[in-house]
Design a protein around this motif. Structure first.
Motif, PDB file in Angstrom:
ATOM      1  N   THR A  88       0.838  -1.192   0.000  1.00 25.54           N
ATOM      2  CA  THR A  88       0.000   0.000   0.000  1.00 25.54           C
ATOM      3  C   THR A  88       0.876   1.245   0.000  1.00 25.54           C
ATOM      4  OG1 THR A  88      -1.613  -1.222   1.333  1.00 25.54           O
ATOM      5  CG2 THR A  88      -1.884   1.168   1.193  1.00 25.54           C
ATOM      6  N   TYR A  89       0.724   2.069  -1.014  1.00 27.12           N
ATOM      7  CA  TYR A  89       1.466   3.328  -1.073  1.00 27.12           C
ATOM      8  C   TYR A  89       0.860   4.316  -0.084  1.00 27.12           C
ATOM      9  CZ  TYR A  89       4.014   1.955  -5.262  1.00 27.12           C
ATOM     10  OH  TYR A  89       4.848   1.334  -6.141  1.00 27.12           O
ATOM     11  N   TYR A  90       1.728   5.032   0.640  1.00 28.51           N
ATOM     12  CA  TYR A  90       1.245   6.031   1.585  1.00 28.51           C
ATOM     13  C   TYR A  90       1.942   7.364   1.348  1.00 28.51           C
ATOM     14  CZ  TYR A  90       5.588   5.386   4.249  1.00 28.51           C
ATOM     15  OH  TYR A  90       6.906   5.322   4.619  1.00 28.51           O
ATOM     16  N   LEU A  91       1.262   8.410   1.748  1.00 26.77           N
ATOM     17  CA  LEU A  91       1.789   9.759   1.831  1.00 26.77           C
ATOM     18  C   LEU A  91       1.406  10.219   3.234  1.00 26.77           C
ATOM     19  CD1 LEU A  91       2.952  12.367   0.488  1.00 26.77           C
ATOM     20  CD2 LEU A  91       0.615  12.856  -0.233  1.00 26.77           C
ATOM     21  N   ALA A  92       2.394  10.494   4.068  1.00 21.94           N
ATOM     22  CA  ALA A  92       2.123  10.830   5.466  1.00 21.94           C
ATOM     23  C   ALA A  92       2.709  12.196   5.792  1.00 21.94           C
ATOM     24  CB  ALA A  92       2.698   9.762   6.390  1.00 21.94           C
ATOM     25  N   TYR A  93       1.827  13.116   6.184  1.00 24.75           N
ATOM     26  CA  TYR A  93       2.229  14.463   6.585  1.00 24.75           C
ATOM     27  C   TYR A  93       2.312  14.514   8.111  1.00 24.75           C
ATOM     28  CZ  TYR A  93       1.848  19.328   7.892  1.00 24.75           C
ATOM     29  OH  TYR A  93       2.059  20.543   8.482  1.00 24.75           O
ATOM     30  N   HIS A  94       3.392  15.110   8.618  1.00 25.12           N
ATOM     31  CA  HIS A  94       3.592  15.275  10.063  1.00 25.12           C
ATOM     32  C   HIS A  94       3.936  16.735  10.336  1.00 25.12           C
ATOM     33  CE1 HIS A  94       4.376  11.053   9.257  1.00 25.12           C
ATOM     34  NE2 HIS A  94       4.189  10.788  10.531  1.00 25.12           N
ATOM     35  N   ASP A  95       3.208  17.370  11.235  1.00 23.98           N
ATOM     36  CA  ASP A  95       3.476  18.741  11.679  1.00 23.98           C
ATOM     37  C   ASP A  95       4.318  18.638  12.950  1.00 23.98           C
ATOM     38  OD1 ASP A  95       3.443  21.338  12.653  1.00 23.98           O
ATOM     39  OD2 ASP A  95       1.265  21.554  12.583  1.00 23.98           O
ATOM     40  N   LEU A  96       5.636  18.624  12.763  1.00 20.92           N
ATOM     41  CA  LEU A  96       6.569  18.347  13.863  1.00 20.92           C
ATOM     42  C   LEU A  96       6.822  19.556  14.745  1.00 20.92           C
ATOM     43  CD1 LEU A  96       9.455  16.649  11.842  1.00 20.92           C
ATOM     44  CD2 LEU A  96       7.882  15.486  13.348  1.00 20.92           C
ATOM     45  N   PRO A  97       6.863  19.340  16.063  1.00 20.70           N
ATOM     46  CA  PRO A  97       7.357  20.415  16.928  1.00 20.70           C
ATOM     47  C   PRO A  97       8.876  20.472  16.791  1.00 20.70           C
ATOM     48  CG  PRO A  97       6.812  18.469  18.228  1.00 20.70           C
ATOM     49  CD  PRO A  97       6.453  18.159  16.801  1.00 20.70           C
ATOM     50  N   GLY A  98       9.423  21.670  16.812  1.00 24.01           N
ATOM     51  CA  GLY A  98      10.879  21.821  16.698  1.00 24.01           C
ATOM     52  C   GLY A  98      11.389  22.888  17.646  1.00 24.01           C
ATOM     53  N   GLU A  99      12.676  22.862  17.882  1.00 21.86           N
ATOM     54  CA  GLU A  99      13.271  23.842  18.794  1.00 21.86           C
ATOM     55  C   GLU A  99      13.151  25.264  18.266  1.00 21.86           C
ATOM     56  OE1 GLU A  99      17.261  22.672  19.741  1.00 21.86           O
ATOM     57  OE2 GLU A  99      16.625  20.658  20.321  1.00 21.86           O
ATOM     58  N   SER A 100      13.169  25.434  16.949  1.00 30.90           N
ATOM     59  CA  SER A 100      13.075  26.778  16.374  1.00 30.90           C
ATOM     60  C   SER A 100      11.778  26.950  15.582  1.00 30.90           C
ATOM     61  CB  SER A 100      14.282  27.047  15.480  1.00 30.90           C
ATOM     62  OG  SER A 100      14.353  26.069  14.461  1.00 30.90           O
ATOM     63  N   GLY A 101      10.724  26.273  15.994  1.00 38.02           N
ATOM     64  CA  GLY A 101       9.426  26.399  15.330  1.00 38.02           C
ATOM     65  C   GLY A 101       8.968  25.083  14.728  1.00 38.02           C
ATOM     66  N   ARG A 102       7.772  25.101  14.183  1.00 37.90           N
ATOM     67  CA  ARG A 102       7.180  23.903  13.600  1.00 37.90           C
ATOM     68  C   ARG A 102       7.900  23.532  12.302  1.00 37.90           C
ATOM     69  NH1 ARG A 102       4.089  21.690  17.452  1.00 37.90           N
ATOM     70  NH2 ARG A 102       3.215  20.368  15.851  1.00 37.90           N
ATOM     71  N   GLN A 103       7.872  22.229  11.984  1.00 38.94           N
ATOM     72  CA  GLN A 103       8.434  21.733  10.733  1.00 38.94           C
ATOM     73  C   GLN A 103       7.413  20.826  10.056  1.00 38.94           C
ATOM     74  OE1 GLN A 103      12.048  19.903  12.439  1.00 38.94           O
ATOM     75  NE2 GLN A 103      13.176  21.268  11.065  1.00 38.94           N
ATOM     76  N   ASP A 104       7.415  20.829   8.735  1.00 34.46           N
ATOM     77  CA  ASP A 104       6.556  19.953   7.944  1.00 34.46           C
ATOM     78  C   ASP A 104       7.392  18.784   7.452  1.00 34.46           C
ATOM     79  OD1 ASP A 104       4.399  21.696   8.231  1.00 34.46           O
ATOM     80  OD2 ASP A 104       4.810  22.736   6.348  1.00 34.46           O
ATOM     81  N   LEU A 105       7.032  17.581   7.866  1.00 33.14           N
ATOM     82  CA  LEU A 105       7.686  16.366   7.401  1.00 33.14           C
ATOM     83  C   LEU A 105       6.686  15.597   6.555  1.00 33.14           C
ATOM     84  CD1 LEU A 105       9.955  14.197   7.421  1.00 33.14           C
ATOM     85  CD2 LEU A 105       8.902  13.299   9.531  1.00 33.14           C
ATOM     86  N   ILE A 106       7.061  15.314   5.325  1.00 33.86           N
ATOM     87  CA  ILE A 106       6.209  14.528   4.429  1.00 33.86           C
ATOM     88  C   ILE A 106       6.987  13.287   4.021  1.00 33.86           C
ATOM     89  CG2 ILE A 106       4.897  14.487   2.280  1.00 33.86           C
ATOM     90  CD1 ILE A 106       4.768  17.577   2.503  1.00 33.86           C
ATOM     91  N   LEU A 107       6.370  12.132   4.264  1.00 36.20           N
ATOM     92  CA  LEU A 107       6.964  10.848   3.917  1.00 36.20           C
ATOM     93  C   LEU A 107       6.177  10.210   2.789  1.00 36.20           C
ATOM     94  CD1 LEU A 107       7.201   9.443   7.559  1.00 36.20           C
ATOM     95  CD2 LEU A 107       9.010  10.604   6.294  1.00 36.20           C
ATOM     96  N   TRP A 108       6.890   9.631   1.817  1.00 36.61           N
ATOM     97  CA  TRP A 108       6.286   8.846   0.749  1.00 36.61           C
ATOM     98  C   TRP A 108       6.860   7.448   0.851  1.00 36.61           C
ATOM     99  CZ3 TRP A 108       8.100  13.764  -0.135  1.00 36.61           C
ATOM    100  CH2 TRP A 108       7.235  14.679  -0.720  1.00 36.61           C
ATOM    101  N   GLY A 109       6.013   6.464   0.775  1.00 34.87           N
ATOM    102  CA  GLY A 109       6.528   5.111   0.846  1.00 34.87           C
ATOM    103  C   GLY A 109       5.434   4.089   0.690  1.00 34.87           C
ATOM    104  N   ARG A 110       5.713   2.894   1.236  1.00 33.55           N
ATOM    105  CA  ARG A 110       4.776   1.786   1.116  1.00 33.55           C
ATOM    106  C   ARG A 110       4.713   1.006   2.420  1.00 33.55           C
ATOM    107  NH1 ARG A 110       7.869  -1.265  -2.220  1.00 33.55           N
ATOM    108  NH2 ARG A 110       9.481   0.255  -1.815  1.00 33.55           N
ATOM    109  N   TYR A 111       3.507   0.578   2.762  1.00 32.76           N
ATOM    110  CA  TYR A 111       3.312  -0.389   3.834  1.00 32.76           C
ATOM    111  C   TYR A 111       3.364  -1.765   3.182  1.00 32.76           C
ATOM    112  CZ  TYR A 111       1.317   3.535   6.479  1.00 32.76           C
ATOM    113  OH  TYR A 111       1.111   4.737   7.113  1.00 32.76           O
ATOM    114  N   LEU A 112       4.200  -2.636   3.693  1.00 28.62           N
ATOM    115  CA  LEU A 112       4.311  -4.003   3.213  1.00 28.62           C
ATOM    116  C   LEU A 112       3.772  -4.896   4.326  1.00 28.62           C
ATOM    117  CD1 LEU A 112       7.879  -3.628   1.703  1.00 28.62           C
ATOM    118  CD2 LEU A 112       5.677  -3.420   0.522  1.00 28.62           C
ATOM    119  N   ASP A 113       2.547  -5.387   4.128  1.00 34.92           N
ATOM    120  CA  ASP A 113       1.813  -6.057   5.195  1.00 34.92           C
ATOM    121  C   ASP A 113       1.528  -7.519   4.892  1.00 34.92           C
ATOM    122  OD1 ASP A 113       1.463  -3.728   6.800  1.00 34.92           O
ATOM    123  OD2 ASP A 113      -0.190  -3.099   5.504  1.00 34.92           O
TER     124      ASP A 113
END
Length: 173
Positions: A88-113
């Protein structure tokens, strides 16, 4: 008749995969437990182990971190009446807390189940996360005073997310 059962099984598996996204984004840990078998194994990049450990890892990792998990291509291979493999292909957005402000982390990949059907119920028995690409940039959302600061339908954790108020069954899967 076997072809029809195969379609029903593939749909049940796809529904479980979608429930995983809902569960993680809403921090609905009971729903996560319904997606995996209790004896499941998970290789989630920074965590490898059993379901109990994965839940603890996820709870700690996702503190103050809104997420959106989007699933795309789902290919289910039924190996038998009770065993399946899904990519299953996924696109996962994460609004990360950071020491100098928020960060946007976007991951693209696959779940192999690997999924097993036990007592008529399909669940994940082993999951490996394959990461194909990612981006990490400075965050741009301003929830306190930005253009969406006053909305009443902002997504959030269970039970505060609008899903649990609007769904006829209270968001239960």
């Amino acid at each position: 008749m076997a072809a029809m059962q195969g379609l029903l099984d593939k749909q049940a598996i796809t529904d479980q995969l979608m429930r995983y996204s809902r569960a993680m984004d809403r921090r609905d840990w009971d729903l996560v437990r319904q997606v995996y078998w209790p004896d499941a194994a998970d290789d989630h990049m920074h965590y490898q182990g059993d379901l109990a450990g994965f839940l603890e890892h996820a709870k700690n990792f996702l503190v103050d971190m809104p997420t959106v998990h989007f699933l795309g291509n789902v290919l289910v291979d039924l190996e038998s009446d009770t065993l399946a493999f899904a990519e299953t292909y996924y696109l996962a957005y994460h609004d990360l807390p950071g020491e100098s402000g928020r960060q946007d982390l976007i991951l693209w990949g696959r779940y192999l189940d690997t999924l097993e059907k036990r007592n008529g119920d399909w669940r994940i028995s082993a999951r490996t996360l394959a990461l194909d690409a990612y981006t990490l940039t400075a965050g741009t959302s301003s929830w306190e005073n930005g253009m969406f600061s006053a909305i009443k339908t902002r997504g959030g954790a269970k039970p505060d997310d609008p899903l649990y108020r609007l769904h006829p069954r209270g968001g239960r899967a």
